[in-house]
Motif scaffolding. Sequence first.
Motif, PDB file in Angstrom:
ATOM      1  N   TRP A 163       0.837  -1.195   0.000  1.00  0.00           N
ATOM      2  CA  TRP A 163       0.000   0.000   0.000  1.00  0.00           C
ATOM      3  C   TRP A 163       0.877   1.252   0.000  1.00  0.00           C
ATOM      4  O   TRP A 163       0.614   2.204  -0.741  1.00  0.00           O
ATOM      5  N   GLU A 164       1.915   1.219   0.805  1.00  0.00           N
ATOM      6  CA  GLU A 164       2.808   2.378   0.892  1.00  0.00           C
ATOM      7  C   GLU A 164       3.493   2.645  -0.451  1.00  0.00           C
ATOM      8  O   GLU A 164       3.652   3.801  -0.841  1.00  0.00           O
ATOM      9  N   ARG A 165       3.871   1.604  -1.183  1.00  0.00           N
ATOM     10  CA  ARG A 165       4.469   1.800  -2.516  1.00  0.00           C
ATOM     11  C   ARG A 165       3.459   2.451  -3.460  1.00  0.00           C
ATOM     12  O   ARG A 165       3.799   3.382  -4.205  1.00  0.00           O
ATOM     13  N   GLN A 166       2.211   1.969  -3.449  1.00  0.00           N
ATOM     14  CA  GLN A 166       1.168   2.585  -4.288  1.00  0.00           C
ATOM     15  C   GLN A 166       0.998   4.056  -3.927  1.00  0.00           C
ATOM     16  O   GLN A 166       0.863   4.923  -4.790  1.00  0.00           O
ATOM     17  N   TRP A 167       0.945   4.306  -2.625  1.00  0.00           N
ATOM     18  CA  TRP A 167       0.739   5.655  -2.125  1.00  0.00           C
ATOM     19  C   TRP A 167       1.870   6.572  -2.579  1.00  0.00           C
ATOM     20  O   TRP A 167       1.616   7.684  -3.050  1.00  0.00           O
ATOM     21  N   GLN A 168       3.108   6.123  -2.459  1.00  0.00           N
ATOM     22  CA  GLN A 168       4.252   6.949  -2.856  1.00  0.00           C
ATOM     23  C   GLN A 168       4.223   7.240  -4.360  1.00  0.00           C
ATOM     24  O   GLN A 168       4.542   8.359  -4.781  1.00  0.00           O
ATOM     25  N   ARG A 169       3.828   6.264  -5.173  1.00  0.00           N
ATOM     26  CA  ARG A 169       3.689   6.507  -6.618  1.00  0.00           C
ATOM     27  C   ARG A 169       2.619   7.566  -6.878  1.00  0.00           C
ATOM     28  O   ARG A 169       2.797   8.466  -7.706  1.00  0.00           O
ATOM     29  N   PHE A 170       1.495   7.448  -6.178  1.00  0.00           N
ATOM     30  CA  PHE A 170       0.419   8.428  -6.332  1.00  0.00           C
ATOM     31  C   PHE A 170       0.913   9.829  -5.965  1.00  0.00           C
ATOM     32  O   PHE A 170       0.673  10.795  -6.698  1.00  0.00           O
ATOM     33  N   VAL A 171       1.609   9.950  -4.861  1.00  0.00           N
ATOM     34  CA  VAL A 171       2.103  11.253  -4.403  1.00  0.00           C
ATOM     35  C   VAL A 171       3.099  11.835  -5.406  1.00  0.00           C
ATOM     36  O   VAL A 171       3.035  13.029  -5.724  1.00  0.00           O
ATOM     37  N   ARG A 172       4.007  11.018  -5.918  1.00  0.00           N
ATOM     38  CA  ARG A 172       4.986  11.519  -6.904  1.00  0.00           C
ATOM     39  C   ARG A 172       4.301  11.976  -8.191  1.00  0.00           C
ATOM     40  O   ARG A 172       4.730  12.932  -8.822  1.00  0.00           O
ATOM     41  N   ARG A 173       3.235  11.301  -8.571  1.00  0.00           N
ATOM     42  CA  ARG A 173       2.525  11.628  -9.810  1.00  0.00           C
ATOM     43  C   ARG A 173       1.580  12.823  -9.644  1.00  0.00           C
ATOM     44  O   ARG A 173       1.496  13.692 -10.506  1.00  0.00           O
ATOM     45  N   GLU A 174       0.865  12.891  -8.526  1.00  0.00           N
ATOM     46  CA  GLU A 174      -0.218  13.864  -8.363  1.00  0.00           C
ATOM     47  C   GLU A 174       0.143  15.086  -7.508  1.00  0.00           C
ATOM     48  O   GLU A 174      -0.541  16.088  -7.596  1.00  0.00           O
ATOM     49  N   TRP A 175       1.129  14.992  -6.656  1.00  0.00           N
ATOM     50  CA  TRP A 175       1.501  16.084  -5.750  1.00  0.00           C
ATOM     51  C   TRP A 175       0.292  16.624  -4.979  1.00  0.00           C
ATOM     52  O   TRP A 175      -0.005  17.818  -4.990  1.00  0.00           O
ATOM     53  N   PRO A 176      -0.458  15.747  -4.311  1.00  0.00           N
ATOM     54  CA  PRO A 176      -1.711  16.169  -3.677  1.00  0.00           C
ATOM     55  C   PRO A 176      -1.545  17.229  -2.586  1.00  0.00           C
ATOM     56  O   PRO A 176      -2.431  18.079  -2.436  1.00  0.00           O
TER      57      PRO A 176
END
Length: 190
Positions: A163-176
Amino acid sequence: MSSADRVDLSQHARTLVRQALDRSSAPVVLIDGPSGAGKSTFADSVVASWPDTTVRLVRMDDLYPGWDGLDAASAAVHDELLGPMRVTGIGRWRRWDWTASQPAEWHEVAAGSPLVVEGCGCLSRRAAPLADLRVWLTADDGVRKRRALARDAGGFDAHWDGWERQWQRFVRREWPRLLADLVIDTTTTS
């Protein structure tokens, strides 16, 4: 969380509700941040602070199609819920049945009532412009991991790293975090 900590989150929640209602009579609020940051607790405080009972709460935990579904659920917030709500006045989301590990029933959400969406991945670059108020909750990594694993009584343990890997990819892509109007650090609330 202690009662003193809940008071602090409640104060933030009341402030958020006032800001949201200043922007719209039926605002859309997105509450995002990493697992264990306190999003669900905060969303509950926001809903409890709303001046009427018409506010709808959608939890991303109900949308993720399994433990590898962060990106799919994030896309669904825009594609099936918020985008259609803005265009047609009706959005929808499909509940994931975690026990059966399959999609379940659809839920419709009509524009015209306040909506709070909370959970990892709701604050994407596509969804952000469709919201009236965007919130980012954060906490120290050790604190949030301890919270998340304790909250799910062992059910999340085997999935944390993935889950943490998915989350980090999302953060790098989206910059929420940069999309947020309000950032709250909950490290000291637990």
